[in-house]
Design an enzyme around this catalytic site. Sequence first.
Site, PDB file in Angstrom:
ATOM      1  N   GLY A   1       0.831  -1.200   0.000  1.00  0.00           N
ATOM      2  CA  GLY A   1       0.000   0.000   0.000  1.00  0.00           C
ATOM      3  C   GLY A   1       0.866   1.251   0.000  1.00  0.00           C
TER       4      GLY A   1
ATOM      5  N   GLY B   1      -0.775   4.490   0.338  1.00  0.00           N
ATOM      6  CA  GLY B   1      -1.589   5.615   0.796  1.00  0.00           C
ATOM      7  C   GLY B   1      -0.848   6.361   1.893  1.00  0.00           C
TER       8      GLY B   1
ATOM      9  CB  SER C   1     -17.016  18.897   1.964  1.00  0.00           C
ATOM     10  OG  SER C   1     -16.561  19.256   3.237  1.00  0.00           O
TER      11      SER C   1
ATOM     12  NE  ARG D   1     -18.305  12.813   8.489  1.00  0.00           N
ATOM     13  CZ  ARG D   1     -17.054  12.643   8.091  1.00  0.00           C
ATOM     14  NH1 ARG D   1     -16.512  11.447   8.130  1.00  0.00           N
ATOM     15  NH2 ARG D   1     -16.350  13.654   7.645  1.00  0.00           N
TER      16      ARG D   1
ATOM     17  CG  HIS E   1     -16.822   8.436   3.816  1.00  0.00           C
ATOM     18  ND1 HIS E   1     -16.296   8.812   2.606  1.00  0.00           N
ATOM     19  CD2 HIS E   1     -16.195   9.192   4.744  1.00  0.00           C
ATOM     20  CE1 HIS E   1     -15.384   9.755   2.804  1.00  0.00           C
ATOM     21  NE2 HIS E   1     -15.292   9.994   4.088  1.00  0.00           N
TER      22      HIS E   1
ATOM     23  CD  GLU F   1     -10.673   3.177   5.375  1.00  0.00           C
ATOM     24  OE1 GLU F   1     -10.090   3.897   4.554  1.00  0.00           O
ATOM     25  OE2 GLU F   1     -11.859   2.829   5.250  1.00  0.00           O
TER      26      GLU F   1
ATOM     27  NE  ARG G   1     -12.556   8.341   9.217  1.00  0.00           N
ATOM     28  CZ  ARG G   1     -12.780   9.496   8.581  1.00  0.00           C
ATOM     29  NH1 ARG G   1     -12.382  10.632   9.102  1.00  0.00           N
ATOM     30  NH2 ARG G   1     -13.409   9.504   7.424  1.00  0.00           N
TER      31      ARG G   1
ATOM     32  CG  LEU H   1      -6.670  13.027   5.958  1.00  0.00           C
ATOM     33  CD1 LEU H   1      -6.564  14.407   5.330  1.00  0.00           C
ATOM     34  CD2 LEU H   1      -6.510  11.973   4.891  1.00  0.00           C
TER      35      LEU H   1
END
Lengths: 251, 660
Positions: free
Chosen positions: B54, B56, B298, B351, B422, B446, B456, B462
């Site tokens: 990975g 990322g 967003s 959320r 998401h 993640e 989260r 990040l």
Amino acid sequence: MEKSLNLTLKVWRQAGPKAKGSFETYKVENISTDASFLEMIDILNEKLIGDHKEPIAFDHDCREGICGMCSMYINGHPHGPDGEITTCQLHMRNFSDGETITIEPWRSAAFPVIKDLMVDRSAYDKIIQAGGYVSINTGGTPDANAIPISKVNADEAMDAASCIGCGACAAACKNGSAMLFVSAKVSQLALLPQGRVEAAHRAKAMIAKMDELGFGNCTNTGACEAECPKNVSISHIARMNREFLGAKFKD
Amino acid sequence: MANKEETTKVENILTRQDAKIPEGPLAEKWSNYKAHQKLVNPANKRRLDIIVVGTGLAGASAAASLAELGFNVLNFCIQDSPRRAHSIAAQGGINAAKNYQNDGDSVYRLFYDTIKGGDYRAREANVYRLAEVSNNIIDQCVAQGVPFARDYGGLLDNRSFGGAQVSRTFYAKGQTGQQLLLGAYSALSRQVGKGTVKLYARYEMLDVVIIDGRARGIIARNLVTGKVERFFAHAVVVGTGGYGNTFFLSTNAMASNGSAAIQMYKKGAYFANPAFAQIHPTCIPVHGDYQSKLTLMSESLRNDGRIWVPKKKEDAEAIRAGRLKPTDLKEEDRDYYLERRYPAFGNLVPRDVASRAAKERCDAGFGVGNTGLAVYLDFSEAIDRLGENVVRARYGNLFQMYEKIVDDNPYKTPMMIYPAIHYTMGGIWVDYELQTSVKGLFCIGEANFSDHGANRLGASALMQGLADGYFVLPYTIQNYLADQIRVPRISTDSKEFDEAEKAINDRINKIMSIQGKYSVDHLHRELGLIMWDYVGMGRTAEGLKIGLEKIAQVRKDFWTNVYVPGNADNLNVELEKALRLADFIETGDLMARDALLREESCGGHFREEYQTPEGEALRDDDKFAYVSCWKYKGEGQEPELVKEPLDYEFIVRQQRNYKA
């Protein structure tokens, strides 16, 4: 309002890097104007799979215009006819019923075809590996607010840094030049005090690598800027040239 | 007999020692750990190989940092370049406890907000360490040349995000993930240029190789040539992201997958809290059955946008049929349901709450859009109050993105939005050292389960990815490798590699030989619909049981009736997708199983049987204050449950309330 389209697609098919490619013609029907261009290709591929034929290979990943993976030369434009977007953000409402659409891979000496519409863009990575960084290790860095940076420079660095490395600039350039890509990184780091220290070395190293990898020269036609999905400005090329010439004079 | 039963029970509990949580007060644990851990000297580092899968935020930062320290790193990515990992798509920002705004922030406060935001289902010691190293991340990124937003005095600017009372979010326009990833990518590229990292782009990991109980390498497929290849290393680090694409439609990238997690799970790593997945409320709705992915809008839009649906069903029907426009509807005919249900927080509820409320209205028949699965996010009031220019300055790039996709001008007519999968908080279980239950196998970003509990907070993904890669793993992996300095490089001709490669080739041949009637996407869409209907936002015991049966049917259809064209010893995208789908089916099964087990509602996991009279999530701390870890028991066998109790030493759990 949503409508549906019947289209003729002329798609470049090429079995492998060494194989001889050619255009194949496909008909697609009842494509919603709300579908994205890549979803239209998905529909065609599902049809091909249903007919036990090999689907069209193409690069794509995030499908929201930021990863830079999707490519495709559509009717003579990288990322298609609409402005300021990547192919994955292009929607079928930009086309009309009955239209013939020509789809090709990026065509540039430094981006050899892997298969169909997929090309090898590792040359861009190699240019970054030659100097597109600040030479610091993890840890031991000063406090983030220790060096104030003018908002104007920070914003301009951000504009340069918004490059997604898709390769449209080199693909659009009649000389196959990567100057917009290289200058975006050189410019971003030259504008910031953190990157200033190595600015001269960086410009020389990245340009030397670009030349070595078979990219062409810049003749200021501006096609790169016009086709850049992120609006990266050719003023960065001017800044890179200043950095490069300054470094060369010092040598 | 009683004794025997007790022994079995103890075996299924992971203690604080198993999780390797250091002793001492919360604020001193990480310092204590670092003071006493084992290190590897520079001469020995050169003799040790580390595989990082990975590129990322977690993978690239780890690969770069480990190479800087002197280890030999082999770094794998599925895309054509490490710069394209899906971390690049993160928009909002990254949290850090810098307190540059002098608004009362601190490491403790960031820790507290994160634990609370996760609905008290994360480990205290891990989250405290995350908050502690958050400040180093910002320093590191600025030194790399990441162009964070600044104010006119030249210092860094901050934003506010959900779940916090302070402004601690650093950002780079709406492209923070891109800029942080490019920073890590530049550090990685520097090491590739030096030859300390060997990069393998367009490679996909297909298995982890275990020798004498330790991870010693991977099997990976070269996606261009189709060749299955073997790679040895003294330790394997996996940072391959989350498994949200189990749902087919999600905000994840097309190649994002959960296969590495399933491979580790099948080799003995526990899969922790698979049910904890985050459904983001503001995504552009599904508009047709050809849809390939969902685009996020967003969270910041909810600062000025008001969410509503028609009050009367006949109006909703007329809108769906195209006979009525939303702008024609009078104020009194609109139901601003978040403001109605949650007067204190209104449109800015977290959320999970906003997502569930939208689903409730649409299920009741009040949804809009041609599918009826959408609600309005309306800026008309904000435009009247602030003027169009102010709204444009705040959200212009998002409005442009929306218009390109939907072909509606959100300045003139309300946006339509709907929730979508998401981020996945669950993942591979790791101890405090980020090591899985398999020795020498580490999991970061993640892909692991560690820091976000059941939900989260925005701008924390990040932070965690970079914390793991820059500042945690480069320390903790040495504590393992210090004992490995005498281990010579093992030949990939050994029998363990032979067996692993044979198993992979058998699996590939099996899939290629089925030649059935369903395409991979057809079956994946089917799995996605099952996940959404039965393992999505509102879960019930009955629904989850149906979901498990239906997932089993998809598994059967896949293994008897999938069709993959072409052949395996070549570039074959359909084969890649088929291999991933086989693993998504297993992930879906684990998610449903875990959701069925957890008879409570917490964070992103909502069981309809467990809610307050007002319809809010009802936690059960007496019974479920633990991490549910699933242990693989073999094909066709039920996985075994292992619990890691979450004994909170420093924080008192409370019920979240957004009404008053």
